[in-house]
Design a protein around this motif. Structure first.
Motif, mmCIF file in Angstrom:
data_model
loop_
_atom_site.group_PDB
_atom_site.id
_atom_site.type_symbol
_atom_site.label_atom_id
_atom_site.label_comp_id
_atom_site.label_asym_id
_atom_site.label_seq_id
_atom_site.Cartn_x
_atom_site.Cartn_y
_atom_site.Cartn_z
ATOM 1 N N GLU A 1 21.858 -5.223 -8.508
ATOM 2 C CA GLU A 1 20.877 -4.739 -9.486
ATOM 3 C C GLU A 1 19.634 -5.622 -9.477
ATOM 4 O OE1 GLU A 1 23.613 -2.807 -13.011
ATOM 5 O OE2 GLU A 1 23.643 -4.983 -12.784
ATOM 6 N N TYR A 2 19.857 -6.919 -9.368
ATOM 7 C CA TYR A 2 18.722 -7.838 -9.343
ATOM 8 C C TYR A 2 17.882 -7.621 -8.089
ATOM 9 C CZ TYR A 2 15.983 -12.082 -9.822
ATOM 10 O OH TYR A 2 14.934 -12.957 -9.956
ATOM 11 N N LEU A 3 18.545 -7.470 -6.938
ATOM 12 C CA LEU A 3 17.824 -7.225 -5.690
ATOM 13 C C LEU A 3 17.005 -5.947 -5.779
ATOM 14 C CD1 LEU A 3 17.155 -7.841 -2.747
ATOM 15 C CD2 LEU A 3 19.296 -6.709 -2.100
ATOM 16 N N GLN A 4 17.562 -4.934 -6.399
ATOM 17 C CA GLN A 4 16.822 -3.678 -6.563
ATOM 18 C C GLN A 4 15.556 -3.902 -7.380
ATOM 19 O OE1 GLN A 4 18.519 0.531 -7.302
ATOM 20 N NE2 GLN A 4 18.090 -0.192 -9.358
ATOM 21 N N MET A 5 15.658 -4.705 -8.443
ATOM 22 C CA MET A 5 14.478 -4.977 -9.270
ATOM 23 C C MET A 5 13.425 -5.772 -8.496
ATOM 24 S SD MET A 5 15.852 -5.660 -13.149
ATOM 25 C CE MET A 5 17.172 -6.801 -12.736
ATOM 26 N N VAL A 6 13.877 -6.726 -7.665
ATOM 27 C CA VAL A 6 12.935 -7.490 -6.837
ATOM 28 C C VAL A 6 12.174 -6.548 -5.919
ATOM 29 C CG1 VAL A 6 12.737 -9.198 -4.989
ATOM 30 C CG2 VAL A 6 14.278 -9.625 -6.904
ATOM 31 N N ARG A 7 12.894 -5.652 -5.262
ATOM 32 C CA ARG A 7 12.269 -4.724 -4.329
ATOM 33 C C ARG A 7 11.307 -3.764 -5.030
ATOM 34 N NH1 ARG A 7 17.688 -3.474 -0.618
ATOM 35 N NH2 ARG A 7 17.258 -5.114 0.932
ATOM 36 N N ILE A 8 11.703 -3.280 -6.200
ATOM 37 C CA ILE A 8 10.838 -2.341 -6.922
ATOM 38 C C ILE A 8 9.596 -3.044 -7.463
ATOM 39 C CG2 ILE A 8 10.685 -0.750 -8.870
ATOM 40 C CD1 ILE A 8 12.405 0.150 -6.366
ATOM 41 N N ASP A 9 9.737 -4.281 -7.921
ATOM 42 C CA ASP A 9 8.561 -5.031 -8.374
ATOM 43 C C ASP A 9 7.553 -5.198 -7.240
ATOM 44 O OD1 ASP A 9 9.152 -5.380 -11.037
ATOM 45 O OD2 ASP A 9 10.138 -7.307 -10.765
ATOM 46 N N LYS A 10 8.055 -5.506 -6.041
ATOM 47 C CA LYS A 10 7.166 -5.648 -4.885
ATOM 48 C C LYS A 10 6.545 -4.307 -4.524
ATOM 49 C CE LYS A 10 5.066 -7.777 -1.608
ATOM 50 N NZ LYS A 10 3.982 -8.717 -1.934
ATOM 51 N N ALA A 11 7.327 -3.243 -4.601
ATOM 52 C CA ALA A 11 6.810 -1.902 -4.300
ATOM 53 C C ALA A 11 5.698 -1.517 -5.274
ATOM 54 C CB ALA A 11 7.946 -0.883 -4.375
ATOM 55 N N LYS A 12 5.825 -1.892 -6.520
ATOM 56 C CA LYS A 12 4.787 -1.588 -7.509
ATOM 57 C C LYS A 12 3.469 -2.260 -7.137
ATOM 58 C CE LYS A 12 6.281 -2.001 -11.852
ATOM 59 N NZ LYS A 12 7.101 -2.565 -12.958
ATOM 60 N N GLU A 13 3.559 -3.501 -6.658
ATOM 61 C CA GLU A 13 2.339 -4.198 -6.222
ATOM 62 C C GLU A 13 1.678 -3.466 -5.060
ATOM 63 O OE1 GLU A 13 3.088 -8.278 -5.273
ATOM 64 O OE2 GLU A 13 4.253 -8.644 -7.087
ATOM 65 N N ILE A 14 2.489 -3.042 -4.080
ATOM 66 C CA ILE A 14 1.944 -2.358 -2.903
ATOM 67 C C ILE A 14 1.342 -1.008 -3.287
ATOM 68 C CG2 ILE A 14 2.505 -1.401 -0.631
ATOM 69 C CD1 ILE A 14 4.782 -3.471 -0.477
ATOM 70 N N LEU A 15 2.044 -0.266 -4.139
ATOM 71 C CA LEU A 15 1.561 1.055 -4.560
ATOM 72 C C LEU A 15 0.239 0.949 -5.308
ATOM 73 C CD1 LEU A 15 4.945 2.571 -5.781
ATOM 74 C CD2 LEU A 15 3.562 3.466 -3.890
ATOM 75 N N ALA A 16 0.097 -0.104 -6.105
ATOM 76 C CA ALA A 16 -1.103 -0.246 -6.940
ATOM 77 C C ALA A 16 -2.307 -0.763 -6.159
ATOM 78 C CB ALA A 16 -0.817 -1.183 -8.110
ATOM 79 N N THR A 17 -2.078 -1.382 -5.001
ATOM 80 C CA THR A 17 -3.191 -2.035 -4.291
ATOM 81 C C THR A 17 -3.464 -1.487 -2.895
ATOM 82 O OG1 THR A 17 -1.667 -3.764 -3.493
ATOM 83 C CG2 THR A 17 -2.848 -4.195 -5.555
ATOM 84 N N THR A 18 -2.648 -0.544 -2.412
ATOM 85 C CA THR A 18 -2.854 0.020 -1.071
ATOM 86 C C THR A 18 -2.716 1.534 -1.105
ATOM 87 O OG1 THR A 18 -0.543 0.054 -0.297
ATOM 88 C CG2 THR A 18 -1.704 -2.055 -0.164
ATOM 89 N N ARG A 19 -3.004 2.151 0.037
ATOM 90 C CA ARG A 19 -2.816 3.607 0.180
ATOM 91 C C ARG A 19 -1.731 3.918 1.205
ATOM 92 N NH1 ARG A 19 -3.830 5.869 -3.978
ATOM 93 N NH2 ARG A 19 -3.708 7.844 -2.825
ATOM 94 N N TYR A 20 -0.807 2.979 1.427
ATOM 95 C CA TYR A 20 0.297 3.224 2.346
ATOM 96 C C TYR A 20 1.099 4.448 1.899
ATOM 97 C CZ TYR A 20 -0.233 -1.391 4.521
ATOM 98 O OH TYR A 20 -0.702 -2.497 5.186
ATOM 99 N N ARG A 21 1.634 5.181 2.883
ATOM 100 C CA ARG A 21 2.518 6.297 2.558
ATOM 101 C C ARG A 21 3.761 5.770 1.837
ATOM 102 N NH1 ARG A 21 4.373 9.067 7.767
ATOM 103 N NH2 ARG A 21 4.789 6.867 8.230
ATOM 104 N N ILE A 22 4.388 6.641 1.045
ATOM 105 C CA ILE A 22 5.571 6.248 0.294
ATOM 106 C C ILE A 22 6.665 5.742 1.241
ATOM 107 C CG2 ILE A 22 7.397 7.022 -1.267
ATOM 108 C CD1 ILE A 22 4.600 6.783 -2.523
ATOM 109 N N LEU A 23 6.833 6.407 2.390
ATOM 110 C CA LEU A 23 7.833 5.959 3.355
ATOM 111 C C LEU A 23 7.523 4.554 3.869
ATOM 112 C CD1 LEU A 23 10.326 6.411 5.081
ATOM 113 C CD2 LEU A 23 8.871 7.596 6.762
ATOM 114 N N ASP A 24 6.234 4.293 4.123
ATOM 115 C CA ASP A 24 5.843 2.966 4.594
ATOM 116 C C ASP A 24 6.148 1.894 3.543
ATOM 117 O OD1 ASP A 24 4.899 4.001 6.984
ATOM 118 O OD2 ASP A 24 2.893 4.357 6.176
ATOM 119 N N VAL A 25 5.882 2.225 2.283
ATOM 120 C CA VAL A 25 6.181 1.288 1.192
ATOM 121 C C VAL A 25 7.684 1.037 1.134
ATOM 122 C CG1 VAL A 25 6.064 0.878 -1.298
ATOM 123 C CG2 VAL A 25 4.162 2.022 -0.128
#
Length: 213
Positions: A154-178
């Protein structure tokens, strides 16, 4: 965050009472109903919501008091100087406190947590995490839950999602790439995990982040 300047500071929340000395720093999780008092002087600062990640909240709620050691002394000295100065700059004091918050979080991270934060994009096994703490797998899982408040997965999932939120908010990468960048093999499993943690889809999050800018 709370930093007693003179005399002790008491705070009570979630059924626990904590007595902070001027050699300690306290953290009260957001939304927690609390009461407090201080016969002397203390400095408190509300940390912006975007600074407090879900992975921080998980273990800071369980480990909400940090002793000030010699490595933190210079920073605490600067903060107290700013408080006592008549020309106190609220902005400089705020930045000093934010830096202190980073140190607070960093100091509470267990070795296996740090490993997850540094290697979240690759394959991670419970056996590997347990070996970092020198425990067997079954003991490590129970120990981790008591220390952190959730299971390692569960903790690892939260780490990954927190990082994904940063990428989604600052780039235009495709969802698959994220998804691939944060350790998921396909977009659908990433989208399910993202919604489980945030309550919205990755596309919805990106749109909200864009609108807030």
């Amino acid at each position: 965050m709370i930093l007693p300047i003179r005399q002790n500071f008491y705070i009570k929340f979630l059924g626990q009472t904590y007595h902070l000395t001027p050699r300690q720093i306290g953290f009260v999780p957001p939304g927690a109903v609390h009461e407090f008092g201080c016969p002397g002087k203390a400095l408190t600062l509300n940390i912006p919501a975007e600074m407090v990640k879900s992975t921080d909240l998980v273990f800071l709620t369980e480990n909400c008091v940090l002793d000030i050691d010699t490595r933190l002394d210079p920073l605490i000295f600067l903060i107290k100087q700013e408080v006592e100065s008549e020309d106190t700059s609220k902005e400089s004091l705020r930045y000093l406190f934010y830096y202190l918050y980073d140190k607070f979080v960093e100091r509470h991270r267990l070795p296996s947590l740090r490993y997850m934060h540094e290697n979240y994009a690759g394959p991670l096994s419970i056996a590997k995490l347990a070996s970092i703490e020198n425990y067997n797998v079954s003991y490590y899982t129970d120990w981790f839950k008591k220390k952190v408040g959730c299971m390692p997965s569960e903790y690892l999932q939260m780490v990954r999602i927190d990082k994904a939120k940063e990428i989604l908010a600052t780039t235009r990468y495709r969802i698959l790439d994220v998804a691939m960048q944060v350790g998921y093999n396909n977009g659908s499993s990433f989208a399910r995990a993202f919604k489980a943690v945030t309550g919205i889809t990755p596309n919805q999050y990106r749109r909200l982040a864009s609108e807030s800018k």
